[in-house]
Design an enzyme around this catalytic site. Sequence first.
Site, PDB file in Angstrom:
ATOM      1  N   ASP A  90     -12.074  27.254   1.399  1.00  0.00           N
ATOM      2  CA  ASP A  90     -11.742  26.613   2.543  1.00  0.00           C
ATOM      3  C   ASP A  90     -12.324  27.185   3.928  1.00  0.00           C
ATOM      4  O   ASP A  90     -13.286  28.242   3.611  1.00  0.00           O
ATOM      5  CB  ASP A  90     -10.138  26.699   2.397  1.00  0.00           C
ATOM      6  CG  ASP A  90      -9.853  28.444   2.714  1.00  0.00           C
ATOM      7  OD1 ASP A  90     -10.776  29.193   3.084  1.00  0.00           O
ATOM      8  OD2 ASP A  90      -8.528  28.460   2.666  1.00  0.00           O
ATOM      9  N   ASP A 274      -5.157  22.108  -5.237  1.00  0.00           N
ATOM     10  CA  ASP A 274      -4.626  23.606  -5.343  1.00  0.00           C
ATOM     11  C   ASP A 274      -3.363  23.983  -4.790  1.00  0.00           C
ATOM     12  O   ASP A 274      -2.845  23.277  -4.094  1.00  0.00           O
ATOM     13  CB  ASP A 274      -5.962  24.188  -4.613  1.00  0.00           C
ATOM     14  CG  ASP A 274      -5.514  24.391  -2.804  1.00  0.00           C
ATOM     15  OD1 ASP A 274      -5.343  25.314  -2.401  1.00  0.00           O
ATOM     16  OD2 ASP A 274      -5.569  23.077  -2.163  1.00  0.00           O
TER      17      ASP A 274
END
Length: 390
Positions: A90, A274
């Site tokens: 991320d 996720d």
Amino acid sequence: MLNFDLLTTEGHARRGRLTLNHGVVETPIFMPVGTYGTVKGVMPRDLETMGAQIILGNTFHLWMRPGQDVMAQFGGLHRFENWTRPILTDSGGFQVWSLGEMRKISEEGVRFASPVNGDKLFLTPEVSMQIQTVLNSDIVMQFDECTPYWQGAKNVGHITTEKEARVSMELSLRWAARSKAEFARLGNPNALFGIVQGGMFESLREESLNALVELDFPGYAVGGVSVGEPKDEMLRIMNHTPHLLPADKPRYLMGVGTPEDLVDGVACGVDMFDCVMPTRNARNGHLFTRYGDLKIRNARHKADERPLDETCSCQACKGSTLPDGRVTGGFSRAYLHHLDRCGEMLGPMLASIHNLHYYLNLMREVREALDAGRFEAFRAQFKADRARGV
């Protein structure tokens, strides 16, 4: 490098194959979260054994510790954590958002004090791309501002207005363009995803989506969900946004969620998920099974000889076979209850293995159902089983 093959569809649900620099990922897929370069309590070899095809790393936390210099020394995150398959990182945007009043957002980026040592830091789209290039993750996320559901302190703030969501969304779009430009300047050979923002406002979501498609990213994520909003609001955005994204690009729903969320997300056209839920819940004695959730701390499990889930083949439930044919592992609810009550390290380790195996196996069953053209029938049976209770 990224190549996405759409193999079959059923309604909005999609069965695909994602080829990345470190391997092939069959979709729909759940990606275990390794915040600090490790999926908590689980060895890399065990992740592979249970079917993990791609895992996450956290740019913000790895920037804090061990830092870019160490990552560069190891040539990236794969060698550092001894994981040979694909990794997604991320951008750090969500972690910066979670700092709350400790951070100051401007057009250029975000200034904040390090939660580790108090150092003054400045994270920009360019810096995020530089860190992720050093990490050498297969999928890089653009730097964005995560639009919160709630503005201000609890009980004294307000739900984010459309005007506030627009300002945040437009900033993320400008940061998307800067992320893409820096990613190209660095010559990063991996794939960069854009992130759709817009809060709980469908018109803003569409505006963000269309602008990102104009920038032509290899893949797209839906962000700014599961950030404190009521469940029905999350489901509304989940039903609205993913299927509007380009059909020939992978679609990622960030930070979601429960087993039901995953199956419903697939029905909405999502390819990738996720969430920290499998491991975080495991550490708190909350286990997922085919027939509902199980709280191992409850006294009723004190003498229960059954495994967590009699249909599960994970090491905690069924065990594994040694080279000489003996079976090791396979534990009772009573034993896992005992480990939890005593605070023994093995308890959350086995619980994490079970929960991750459950999530990964669920997505394998989803893929098989899509291959067979019976996803909606599978979805109905899945929900009936989960509602039955343990």
